[in-house]
Motif scaffolding. Sequence first.
Motif, PDB file in Angstrom:
ATOM      1  N   UNK A  29      -3.742 -17.060 -25.714  1.00  0.00           N
ATOM      2  CA  UNK A  29      -4.933 -16.860 -25.253  1.00  0.00           C
ATOM      3  C   UNK A  29      -5.267 -15.352 -25.271  1.00  0.00           C
ATOM      4  N   UNK A  30      -6.313 -14.981 -25.892  1.00  0.00           N
ATOM      5  CA  UNK A  30      -6.800 -13.461 -25.729  1.00  0.00           C
ATOM      6  C   UNK A  30      -5.597 -12.542 -25.843  1.00  0.00           C
ATOM      7  N   UNK A  31      -4.830 -12.883 -26.860  1.00  0.00           N
ATOM      8  CA  UNK A  31      -3.522 -12.060 -27.058  1.00  0.00           C
ATOM      9  C   UNK A  31      -4.113 -10.542 -27.347  1.00  0.00           C
ATOM     10  N   UNK A  32      -4.954 -10.410 -28.287  1.00  0.00           N
ATOM     11  CA  UNK A  32      -5.426  -8.999 -28.766  1.00  0.00           C
ATOM     12  C   UNK A  32      -6.016  -7.787 -27.602  1.00  0.00           C
ATOM     13  N   UNK A  33      -6.677  -8.632 -26.795  1.00  0.00           N
ATOM     14  CA  UNK A  33      -7.231  -7.656 -25.734  1.00  0.00           C
ATOM     15  C   UNK A  33      -6.123  -7.681 -24.717  1.00  0.00           C
ATOM     16  N   UNK A  34      -5.377  -8.645 -24.255  1.00  0.00           N
ATOM     17  CA  UNK A  34      -4.672  -8.596 -23.248  1.00  0.00           C
ATOM     18  C   UNK A  34      -3.447  -7.478 -23.475  1.00  0.00           C
ATOM     19  N   UNK A  35      -3.145  -7.403 -24.518  1.00  0.00           N
ATOM     20  CA  UNK A  35      -2.051  -6.451 -24.967  1.00  0.00           C
ATOM     21  C   UNK A  35      -2.829  -4.980 -24.995  1.00  0.00           C
ATOM     22  N   UNK A  36      -3.937  -4.691 -25.058  1.00  0.00           N
ATOM     23  CA  UNK A  36      -4.425  -3.492 -24.875  1.00  0.00           C
ATOM     24  C   UNK A  36      -4.349  -3.249 -23.381  1.00  0.00           C
ATOM     25  N   UNK A  37      -4.679  -4.277 -22.598  1.00  0.00           N
ATOM     26  CA  UNK A  37      -4.825  -4.100 -21.174  1.00  0.00           C
ATOM     27  C   UNK A  37      -3.405  -3.597 -20.775  1.00  0.00           C
ATOM     28  N   UNK A  38      -2.456  -4.534 -21.098  1.00  0.00           N
ATOM     29  CA  UNK A  38      -1.188  -4.096 -20.639  1.00  0.00           C
ATOM     30  C   UNK A  38      -0.822  -2.768 -20.945  1.00  0.00           C
ATOM     31  N   UNK A  39      -1.247  -2.281 -22.282  1.00  0.00           N
ATOM     32  CA  UNK A  39      -0.723  -0.946 -22.484  1.00  0.00           C
ATOM     33  C   UNK A  39      -1.420   0.123 -21.557  1.00  0.00           C
ATOM     34  N   UNK A  40      -2.581  -0.184 -21.213  1.00  0.00           N
ATOM     35  CA  UNK A  40      -3.181   0.738 -20.168  1.00  0.00           C
ATOM     36  C   UNK A  40      -2.942   0.717 -18.821  1.00  0.00           C
ATOM     37  N   UNK A  41      -2.593  -0.510 -18.418  1.00  0.00           N
ATOM     38  CA  UNK A  41      -2.274  -0.873 -16.835  1.00  0.00           C
ATOM     39  C   UNK A  41      -1.614   0.148 -16.219  1.00  0.00           C
ATOM     40  N   UNK A  42      -0.424   0.440 -16.518  1.00  0.00           N
ATOM     41  CA  UNK A  42       0.544   1.552 -16.339  1.00  0.00           C
ATOM     42  C   UNK A  42      -0.143   2.726 -16.147  1.00  0.00           C
ATOM     43  N   UNK A  43      -0.645   3.300 -17.217  1.00  0.00           N
ATOM     44  CA  UNK A  43      -1.200   4.512 -17.511  1.00  0.00           C
ATOM     45  C   UNK A  43      -2.432   4.975 -16.389  1.00  0.00           C
ATOM     46  N   UNK A  45      -3.158   3.654 -13.357  1.00  0.00           N
ATOM     47  CA  UNK A  45      -2.748   3.554 -12.069  1.00  0.00           C
ATOM     48  C   UNK A  45      -3.138   5.036 -11.420  1.00  0.00           C
ATOM     49  N   UNK A  46      -2.195   6.018 -11.936  1.00  0.00           N
ATOM     50  CA  UNK A  46      -2.378   7.361 -11.620  1.00  0.00           C
ATOM     51  C   UNK A  46      -3.645   8.159 -11.755  1.00  0.00           C
ATOM     52  N   UNK A  47      -4.251   7.772 -12.704  1.00  0.00           N
ATOM     53  CA  UNK A  47      -5.509   8.404 -13.173  1.00  0.00           C
ATOM     54  C   UNK A  47      -6.565   7.930 -12.183  1.00  0.00           C
ATOM     55  N   UNK A  48      -6.541   6.753 -11.784  1.00  0.00           N
ATOM     56  CA  UNK A  48      -7.389   6.323 -10.861  1.00  0.00           C
ATOM     57  C   UNK A  48      -7.224   6.267  -9.410  1.00  0.00           C
ATOM     58  N   UNK A  49      -6.175   6.947  -9.225  1.00  0.00           N
ATOM     59  CA  UNK A  49      -5.824   7.363  -7.565  1.00  0.00           C
ATOM     60  C   UNK A  49      -4.945   6.441  -6.966  1.00  0.00           C
ATOM     61  N   UNK A 256       2.678  -7.368 -14.411  1.00  0.00           N
ATOM     62  CA  UNK A 256       2.596  -7.308 -13.000  1.00  0.00           C
ATOM     63  C   UNK A 256       1.842  -5.834 -12.662  1.00  0.00           C
ATOM     64  N   UNK A 257       2.076  -4.769 -13.432  1.00  0.00           N
ATOM     65  CA  UNK A 257       1.556  -3.631 -13.211  1.00  0.00           C
ATOM     66  C   UNK A 257       0.005  -3.833 -13.421  1.00  0.00           C
TER      67      UNK A 257
END
Length: 554
Positions: A29-43, A45-49, A256-257
Motif C-alpha cells: 500500500x502506497x509504496x511509492x510515497x511511503x518510501x520517500x517519507x522513510x527516506x526523509x524521516x531521519x534527515x 528530524x534535525x532540520x525541524x528541531x 520508527x524514525x
Amino acid sequence: MNFHFNPRYFLPVIAVMVMSVAIACSGGSDDSTSGAFLARGEDSSEEFGFGAPEPAHLAPGRFSGGAAPAATAAPAAVFETESLKQSAGDADGGSNLISVDSVNVGSGGGSASVEAEIAAATDGRVIVRTADLGIKVESVIESLDDISKTAVAAGGWVVSSVQSRRFQGSISIRVPADRFDDVIEQLTILAVEVDFVTTRSEDFTEEFTDVTARSQTLHDTLEALRLLYDRAFSVKDAITIQKEITSIQSDLESLEARLKFLSQSSAFSFISVSLESVPIDLAIDAGEDITAAVGHPVTYRAKFIPPEEMEEFVVTWNFGDGSREQSTDRIAPTGDGDEVITAPIVHFFDRDEDSPFIVTVELSGFGDGGVAEGNATLVTTVSRLPVIEVFAGENQTIEAGSKVELNASFTRPEGVSELAYSWNFGDGSAPIEGNLGDSEEAAQVDAIHTYRNFRSDPYFVTLTITGQTDVGEVEVSGSLLVFVRETIGVAAAELDAGSTVRDAGRTLQSVGVFLAQGGLWLLILSPAWLIGGVIVFVLVRRRKAIRLPRRSAE
C-alpha cells in the motif's frame, strides 16, 4: 548428481516463505510515497528541531501494538484559514492539505460552535501545523531574545537563530501544538509592523496509520526470524537468516524514525520568523521643479545627510512618463557639513502630451546603524521649443580684397527673448556677435566683411541666432557660400599707396605673362609661318614672270 531432501530444512524454508509473503503484502500500500517519507524521516528530524531533548511524555518505544500512541494525536486546536506559503523550514512532501485560504493579519477566530466542530473533526488525527512570519521590529537583537523567551515559556524551544546583520535576522522555534495560535499572536504583538503571517496545516493520519501497520508487520517478522536464527542447523542457514534480520531491522528503524518525526511534528508546531529593523526616516532634497524641452537632456540630483554608521545607499528615480527607472549608488560630499549629493541622472522626455510629470526619488540606506528610507517628489513641466527660421542670404561672388555685404533675416516666435546673433565668416577671422534685445521689430541682421585672399574653394558663412525660452535655450543657424575670385586689372576703388603698388605689379605681371604667351605661340607656330612665307614668295614670283611676257608683247 543426486539430491536428498533433509527434513531438518523444511520448517526454516516454510518460515522464510511465509515471511517473504508477509513483507510483500505489508509493503504493497502506497509504496511509492511511503518510501520517500522513510527516506526523509531521519534527515528531517534535525532540520525541524528534533535534535533537542524531547519531553518525557513523547519518548517513543517499540510500536508493538496496533494502535498509535496517545501523544501522536493532534490537540483540539482552532484552525485559522490563512494564506498558503511554503515554510522555509517545512518538510518536503505532505499532500493532505487541510485548510488553505487568505485571512487578514490580526483577525479573530470563528464562533465557539465552529471551533467545536473543527476540534471534533480533528480529534485523534495526526495534524502537522507550521507558520511563517515576517515582522519589523525596533531592535532585532532584543526581539530575537524575546521570541526565544516566548518559545520557552510556552513549553517549546529554539531550533535555530541567525542574525546576518545588525538590522536583519531570523529565528525558528517549536512550540506545543495547543499553544500554536497563542504564540503567533504574541509574536505579532512584539512587532512594530507585520509584513505577513502564513500558516499550513497538513493531515498525516493516513501515512501515520500505514507506517504504524508496516512497522508492526516488520516487528513481528523480525521476531520470527530471530526464532529461526536460534534454531538454525548450520552456519550457512544462520548467515542467511542474519542477512534477512539486518535488512528488516534497517527498514524497521526507518519506519520508527518516521513515526517519531510525525509524532513530534504533530505535538510541536514549527514557526519560522524573519525580522527586520524598522527603517529610519531619512530626509532627501530632490531639488526645485524643472521645466524641460522634448528631446533635450534633463539632469536630476538629490541631496541628503546620511545617518551614522550607514555607508551603502541606493537612489532610484521614477520619471512618471512610463520609462524605466534609473538607479545609482554613487554619492559625493557637497562640502556643506555632512551633506552629500548623488551622481547625476540624465533623462530625455519624448513627449509633452501628459506634462507636467511627477518625478519621484526613493532612497534606501543600510549599514551597521540599521536601515534608512526616504523619498521626495518634484514636478517636471515638458514642452516643445519654439521654432526659429533663419535665412542667411543668397550665395555671393566677389573679387579678392573686396567687401561683401551680408543681409540676413529670421522669424521671431512668441515666447523667445534675449535674442543674440553671431556671424562666422569661415576665413579664420573673429566672429561678429551682438544682442538684438527683446524688440519685436529686430528680425534682421546685417554684416560687412572683406575677404583679402583668393581661394578656389568658397568660404562657408554661418549666422547663428540664440534665444531664451521658458524651457531652455533655443539655437538655430543659417548659412551661405561666398566665392572669392582672383583680381585681374587695377582696382582703384581707394587711393592707397600699398594697394596701388600691388595693383601695378599685378598689371605688369599680367602684360609680361601676355607677351610671354604670344612669343611662345609664335615659336610654336614658326614652321607654319615659314611654309606660308615660301608659298607666298613662289606665288608672287610666278605672277611677276607671267606679267613680263605680256608687257613685251604689247
